[in-house]
Design a protein around this motif. Structure first.
Motif, PDB file in Angstrom:
ATOM      1  N   VAL A 201       0.820  -1.212   0.000  1.00 60.38           N
ATOM      2  CA  VAL A 201       0.000   0.000   0.000  1.00 60.38           C
ATOM      3  C   VAL A 201       0.852   1.258   0.000  1.00 60.38           C
ATOM      4  N   ALA A 202       2.137   1.123  -0.267  1.00 61.64           N
ATOM      5  CA  ALA A 202       3.019   2.281  -0.326  1.00 61.64           C
ATOM      6  C   ALA A 202       2.771   3.057  -1.613  1.00 61.64           C
ATOM      7  N   PRO A 203       3.090   4.359  -1.648  1.00 63.80           N
ATOM      8  CA  PRO A 203       2.914   5.138  -2.886  1.00 63.80           C
ATOM      9  C   PRO A 203       3.736   4.550  -4.033  1.00 63.80           C
ATOM     10  N   PHE A 204       3.272   4.790  -5.256  1.00 63.20           N
ATOM     11  CA  PHE A 204       3.957   4.278  -6.434  1.00 63.20           C
ATOM     12  C   PHE A 204       5.273   5.014  -6.635  1.00 63.20           C
ATOM     13  N   ALA A 205       6.325   4.262  -6.914  1.00 64.11           N
ATOM     14  CA  ALA A 205       7.624   4.847  -7.225  1.00 64.11           C
ATOM     15  C   ALA A 205       7.774   4.997  -8.736  1.00 64.11           C
ATOM     16  N   GLU A 206       8.619   5.953  -9.141  1.00 66.41           N
ATOM     17  CA  GLU A 206       8.824   6.182 -10.577  1.00 66.41           C
ATOM     18  C   GLU A 206       9.393   4.940 -11.249  1.00 66.41           C
ATOM     19  N   GLU A 207      10.340   4.280 -10.600  1.00 63.83           N
ATOM     20  CA  GLU A 207      10.924   3.074 -11.191  1.00 63.83           C
ATOM     21  C   GLU A 207       9.880   1.970 -11.341  1.00 63.83           C
ATOM     22  N   ASN A 248      -0.111   9.106  -8.254  1.00 60.87           N
ATOM     23  CA  ASN A 248      -0.145   9.524  -6.852  1.00 60.87           C
ATOM     24  C   ASN A 248      -1.562   9.917  -6.427  1.00 60.87           C
ATOM     25  N   ALA A 249      -2.285  10.624  -7.317  1.00 61.46           N
ATOM     26  CA  ALA A 249      -3.670  10.985  -6.999  1.00 61.46           C
ATOM     27  C   ALA A 249      -4.553   9.742  -6.923  1.00 61.46           C
ATOM     28  N   PHE A 250      -4.283   8.772  -7.780  1.00 58.00           N
ATOM     29  CA  PHE A 250      -5.041   7.516  -7.716  1.00 58.00           C
ATOM     30  C   PHE A 250      -4.757   6.777  -6.409  1.00 58.00           C
ATOM     31  N   HIS A 251      -3.534   6.863  -5.912  1.00 61.20           N
ATOM     32  CA  HIS A 251      -3.166   6.167  -4.682  1.00 61.20           C
ATOM     33  C   HIS A 251      -3.911   6.720  -3.476  1.00 61.20           C
ATOM     34  N   ILE A 252      -4.115   8.029  -3.445  1.00 60.37           N
ATOM     35  CA  ILE A 252      -4.810   8.650  -2.314  1.00 60.37           C
ATOM     36  C   ILE A 252      -6.308   8.811  -2.591  1.00 60.37           C
ATOM     37  N   ASP A 253      -6.790   8.223  -3.688  1.00 64.26           N
ATOM     38  CA  ASP A 253      -8.217   8.248  -4.029  1.00 64.26           C
ATOM     39  C   ASP A 253      -8.715   9.681  -4.214  1.00 64.26           C
ATOM     40  N   ASP A 254      -7.941  10.464  -4.979  1.00 67.12           N
ATOM     41  CA  ASP A 254      -8.312  11.849  -5.248  1.00 67.12           C
ATOM     42  C   ASP A 254      -8.200  12.129  -6.747  1.00 67.12           C
ATOM     43  N   VAL A 255      -8.921  11.343  -7.537  1.00 70.54           N
ATOM     44  CA  VAL A 255      -8.861  11.497  -8.988  1.00 70.54           C
ATOM     45  C   VAL A 255     -10.214  11.141  -9.580  1.00 70.54           C
ATOM     46  N   GLN A 256     -10.620  11.845 -10.623  1.00 72.44           N
ATOM     47  CA  GLN A 256     -11.876  11.594 -11.312  1.00 72.44           C
ATOM     48  C   GLN A 256     -11.624  10.617 -12.460  1.00 72.44           C
TER      49      GLN A 256
END
Length: 297
Positions: A201-207, A248-256
């Protein structure tokens, strides 16, 4: 036979465009000049929209003439013949090298173009651009034509009737969204056990994002927006900021997600003779697509 079936001008990203040195410098500035949007999904959709328009314009202006490859071969053979009789001038030598370079690029572009359409995975892109690729693409294109749709015991060949029958059928089986109620808290499931790892459940990394893109099939069919994995891999240095912001917005559930969440509903044609098809339509109440209708439309 003529047909009035409407066909939208769908955009499809071609991998062969990446082999042209002028494509990325002409298209990527449009991505950077996209209008700003408060939502990350809307911003990503805006970037794709302006880039799609720029790619269409570039493709129209840089369309290679059909006689490019034969003309390059003719010039090369002609200068080779002259070289057997005399020494070539510096301009002639430069012309021959330019033709060789353009011929190599044109052959690579054509091979990539037909490989993307043939979908024959056993053939590598380095193989010869033979008629086999063309035949594979032609067969796939012809097999995707649905000329008749059977639904509720009736056979429809008119476009409007087919659209109405399919819409009503899928609307009846999809249903309406309901409400879900949770009578427990997820935290209580692990109250008496050791703390699980936070890595899933950690944020997505660029790699991590780039690795997922590289692992995807670059010859796969593009989505409804027209862009496939090959575009994002080739332009990662430019598009990564918008993609990472969206993840990142998808990870925190803040995206349409409705701004980019689109899909195609594909019908699989049934290879049934007309007589057998009519019998099945009398027995089954579900919709069925046929590509062997005696009156194609």
């Amino acid at each position: 036979m003529s047909s009035f079936i409407p066909k939208s001008n769908l955009f499809r990203f071609e991998r062969s465009w990446l082999l042209n040195a002028s494509f990325l410098p002409s298209v990527l500035p449009a991505w950077l000049s996209a209008p700003q949007c408060s939502d990350t999904a809307g911003k990503l959709a805006a970037c794709l929209k302006v880039t799609r328009a720029a790619a269409k314009t570039w493709s129209w202006r840089n369309r290679a003439p059909p006689q490019l490859i034969p003309n390059c071969k003719f010039i090369i053979e002609l200068l080779d013949f002259f070289e057997e009789q005399r020494s070539l001038s510096s301009d002639e030598l430069q012309t021959r090298e330019t033709c060789k370079h353009r011929l190599t690029s044109a052959i690579k572009e054509r091979a990539a173009f037909w490989k993307q359409r043939s979908k024959f995975k056993a053939i590598k892109e380095s193989d010869a651009n033979t008629a086999f690729h063309h035949a594979q693409a032609t067969v796939r294109h012809r097999s995707n034509q649905i000329r008749a749709v059977g639904c509720q015991g009736q056979l429809f060949t008119n476009h409007d009737a087919k659209m109405t029958a399919l819409s009503d059928f899928f609307a009846s089986i999809i249903g309406q969204p309901g409400e879900s109620t949770w009578h427990f808290h997820a935290d209580t499931l692990y109250s008496n056990v050791s703390q699980p790892s936070q890595a899933p459940v950690a944020p997505f990394a660029e790699e991590e994002i780039k690795s997922a893109l590289v692992s995807m099939n670059r010859n796969s069919a593009p989505g409804p927006d027209g862009f496939g994995p090959a575009f994002y891999v080739a332009t990662w240095a430019t598009v990564k900021n918008q993609v990472i912001e969206f993840m990142n917005a998808f990870h925190i559930d803040d995206v349409q997600l409705e701004r980019i969440n689109r899909s195609y509903m594909v019908l699989i044609p049934a290879n049934l003779p007309a007589k057998l098809l009519s019998q099945n339509l009398g027995k089954n109440s579900h919709c069925q697509a046929s590509k062997r209708d005696p009156q194609p439309h």
